[in-house]
Design an enzyme around this catalytic site. Structure first.
Site, PDB file in Angstrom:
ATOM      1  N   LYS A 118     107.612 -88.758  96.702  1.00  0.00           N
ATOM      2  CA  LYS A 118     106.425 -89.248  95.547  1.00  0.00           C
ATOM      3  C   LYS A 118     107.230 -89.787  94.565  1.00  0.00           C
ATOM      4  CE  LYS A 118     102.146 -90.257  95.649  1.00  0.00           C
ATOM      5  NZ  LYS A 118     101.213 -90.211  96.680  1.00  0.00           N
TER       6      LYS A 118
HETATM    7  N1  GLU Z   1     100.146 -93.442  98.139  1.00  0.00           N
HETATM    8  C1  GLU Z   1      99.577 -93.298  99.215  1.00  0.00           C
HETATM    9  C2  GLU Z   1      99.111 -91.949  99.792  1.00  0.00           C
HETATM   10  O1  GLU Z   1      99.392 -90.985  98.849  1.00  0.00           O
HETATM   11  C3  GLU Z   1     100.409 -94.101 100.384  1.00  0.00           C
HETATM   12  C4  GLU Z   1     101.732 -93.621 100.649  1.00  0.00           C
HETATM   13  C5  GLU Z   1     102.620 -94.578 101.802  1.00  0.00           C
HETATM   14  O2  GLU Z   1     101.946 -95.331 102.262  1.00  0.00           O
HETATM   15  O3  GLU Z   1     103.614 -94.574 101.706  1.00  0.00           O
HETATM   16  O4  GLU Z   1      99.151 -91.655 100.771  1.00  0.00           O
END
Ligand code: GLU
Length: 428
Positions: A118
C-alpha cells in the site's frame, strides 16, 4: 537570511484505534487457530519493506512544498505486491502498514497471484489543483521507480486517487524506464489499458457477497433494507448494484452528511444528483437528512460501511440493529468491536473478502495488459463474480469448520495459503 518556511506537514497522530493493532489482533487469533509456527509468524508480522520518500513539489504560487509519501510492501511470497495509493491528510505510516498487510490477506483469500502493498501521501487533494497533483504523482513515481514494476510492485487507486493519477504514474514510470509499461499500474483509464468493469468492481464484489450472505441467512433480497456509509466509488456502486437487486436502500451518506428515506432511496437519482453537484449529496431531495453517526445504528437489515477505518467501535457496536454487515471499506470495524458484534450474532462479511472484487479486476487488468488482449465486460464480470462467490464459500465453510466468525476464517484461509507457500519455497 530569512528563516526557512517548512511546508512539510507533520504526520498527524492517530486519534482512533490503531489499524495496525486491529489487523494484528485478528492475525494473532487466526495464527493461533492454525497453529502457525513461530518462524512464519515472525516473517509475516512485519512488512518486507517500508519506503519513506520526501517529495518536493512546486505549487501553483511558485513556492516549493515538501510532501511525505510512503510505500509499504508487506509480503511478496505469492507474487508481485499489489495495492492502492491513498492521498489524504490523515495518511499515517501505521495505517499504510495495516493496509499493506490487508492486501496480502485479500489477494490470498481470492486466490490471485499477488503479495500485498500500500502507498500513501500526506496531502489534501481537495485543496490542490490538477497541476499540483500531477507534479506530486510524478515526484512520487520517480522516487519509487525502483520499487514499482509489472513484476515487482503494482499500484492502483485508493482513497483520493483514481484513473487520472494512475495515468500520470504509468506515464512517468514508462518515461523513466524507457518502455511503455501499462502493466505497472491498474485502475487506468479505459483508453490506455484500463479494464472494462474495474470502476464498479469493488462495489460489485460487495453486492455479490451481500447476496451470498443473505442466502445463508435465508433472507430474500427484495424484502431486505440496507444502509450504505460512504458514497464514493465503492459505496455508490455497492448501493446502486444492491438497489438493482431489489434491496431497499434506506440510508446513504457522504462527507456532507447522511440521508434517510424509509420508503427507500432511488440510488440512480442519488448518483445523478451527486454527479451534478461536485460529487456530493448535499441538498439531495430524495431523502431526509439524518445524523451521520446514526446511520450505523439505524433500523436496517444490512449495513455496508464503505468509507474509512474504525467507524464501528466498542462505543456504537452494541447499538447496531443490522443482521448483516458487509465491509466495503478497509478496516471499518475496530478489533474492540468484534466481540460485541459476535455476541449479538451479527454475520460480518469482512473487508478482506467483501471488498476484494477491486483487486480481482485489477488482476484481470494486469493480465490483459500482459496478454495485449482486451477482455469483454461479460468475461470480466463473469470471472470476477465466480471468484467472489468461490472465496465467500471457502471462508464460510472455514468459519463453520472451526466455529469462528467469518472475519477470523478469512484470515485463516489467507494465512494458511501464505504459510504453505513458505513451506514449499523454503530458503530462509
Ligand atoms: N485500493 C484497493 C483496495 O484496497 C484496490 C487495490 C488494487 O486494485 O490493487 O483493495
Amino acid at each position: 537570511m530569512a528563516a526557512h518556511t517548512v511546508y512539510k506537514e507533520p504526520a498527524p497522530l492517530l486519534d482512533r484505534e490503531n489499524p495496525l493493532e486491529s489487523m494484528m489482533s485478528r492475525f494473532n487469533i487466526a495464527a493461533e487457530i492454525l497453529g502457525l509456527d513461530d518462524e512464519t509468524y515472525n516473517v509475516l508480522k512485519a512488512p518486507d519493506k517500508q519506503v519513506i520518500v520526501n517529495l518536493p513539489v512546486t505549487m501553483d504560487d511558485g513556492k516549493l512544498r515538501v510532501f511525505e509519501g510512503y510505500r509499504v510492501i508487506h509480503n511478496t511470497i505469492l507474487g508481485p505486491s499489489k495495492g492502492g495509493i491513498r492521498y489524504d491528510k490523515h495518511v499515517h505510516l501505521d495505517e499504510v502498514k495495516a493496509l499493506a498487510a490487508w492486501m496480502t490477506w485479500k489477494c490470498a483469500v481470492v486466490d490471485i497471484p499477488y503479495g500485498g502493498a500500500k502507498g500513501g501521501i500526506i496531502c489534501d487533494p481537495t485543496t490542490m489543483s490538477a497541476g499540483e497533483l500531477e507534479r506530486l504523482t510524478r515526484a512520487y513515481t520517480l522516487a519509487l521507480k525502483d520499487v514499482f514494476g509489472p513484476d515487482r510492485d503494482i499500484p492502483a487507486p485508493d482513497m483520493g486517487t483514481g484513473p487520472r493519477e494512475m495515468a500520470w504514474l504509468m506515464d512517468e514510470f514508462s518515461k523513466t524506464s524507457g518502455a511503455t509499461s501499462p502493466a505497472v499500474v491498474t485502475g487506468k483509464p479505459l483508453v490506455m489499458g484500463g479494464s472494462l468493469g474495474r470502476t464498479e468492481a469493488t462495489g460489485r464484489g460487495v453486492m455479490v457477497s451481500t447476496l451470498a450472505a443473505l442466502a445463508k441467512l435465508g433472507l430474500n433480497p427484495t424484502e431486505v433494507s440496507a444502509a450504505v456509509q460512504g458514497f464514493g466509488n465503492v459505496g455508490s456502486w455497492a448501493a446502486k448494484l444492491l438497489f438493482d437487486k431489489g434491496l431497499k436502500i434506506k440510508a446513504v451518506s457522504d462527507i456532507s452528511g447522511a440521508y434517510w428515506n424509509d420508503n427507500g432511496i432511488n440510488i440512480d437519482e442519488a448518483i445523478a444528483y451527486k454527479n451534478a453537484h461536485n460529487g456530493r449529496l448535499e441538498g439531495f431531495g430524495g431523502a431526509e437528512p439524518l445524523n451521520a453517526d446514526d446511520l450505523l445504528t439505524s433500523n436496517v437489515d444490512v449495513l455496508v460501511p464503505a468509507a474509512v477505518e474504525d467507524v464501528i467501535t466498542e462505543h456504537n457496536a452494541g447499538d447496531i440493529k443490522a443482521k448483516l454487515i458487509v465491509e466495503g471499506a478497509n478496516g471499518p470495524t475496530s478489533a474492540s468491536a468484534d466481540p460485541i458484534i459476535n455476541e449479538k450474532g451479527i454475520l460480518v462479511v469482512p473487508d478482506i473478502l467483501a471488498n476484494s472484487g477491486g483487486v480481482t479486476v485489477s488482476y484481470f487488468e494486469w493480465v490483459q495488459n500482459r496478454q495485449g488482449f482486451k477482455w469483454t465486460e461479460e468475461m470480466v464480470t463473469e470471472r470476477a463474480d465466480r471468484i467472489m462467490s468461490d472465496a465467500f464459500e471457502k471462508v464460510y465453510k472455514t468459519s463453520q469448520k472451526y466455529k469462528i466468525p467469518m472475519r477470523i476464517a478469512a484470515y485463516v484461509v489467507s494465512i494458511d495459503k501464505v504459510a504453505q507457500t513458505y513451506k514449499f519455497r523454503g530458503g530462509f
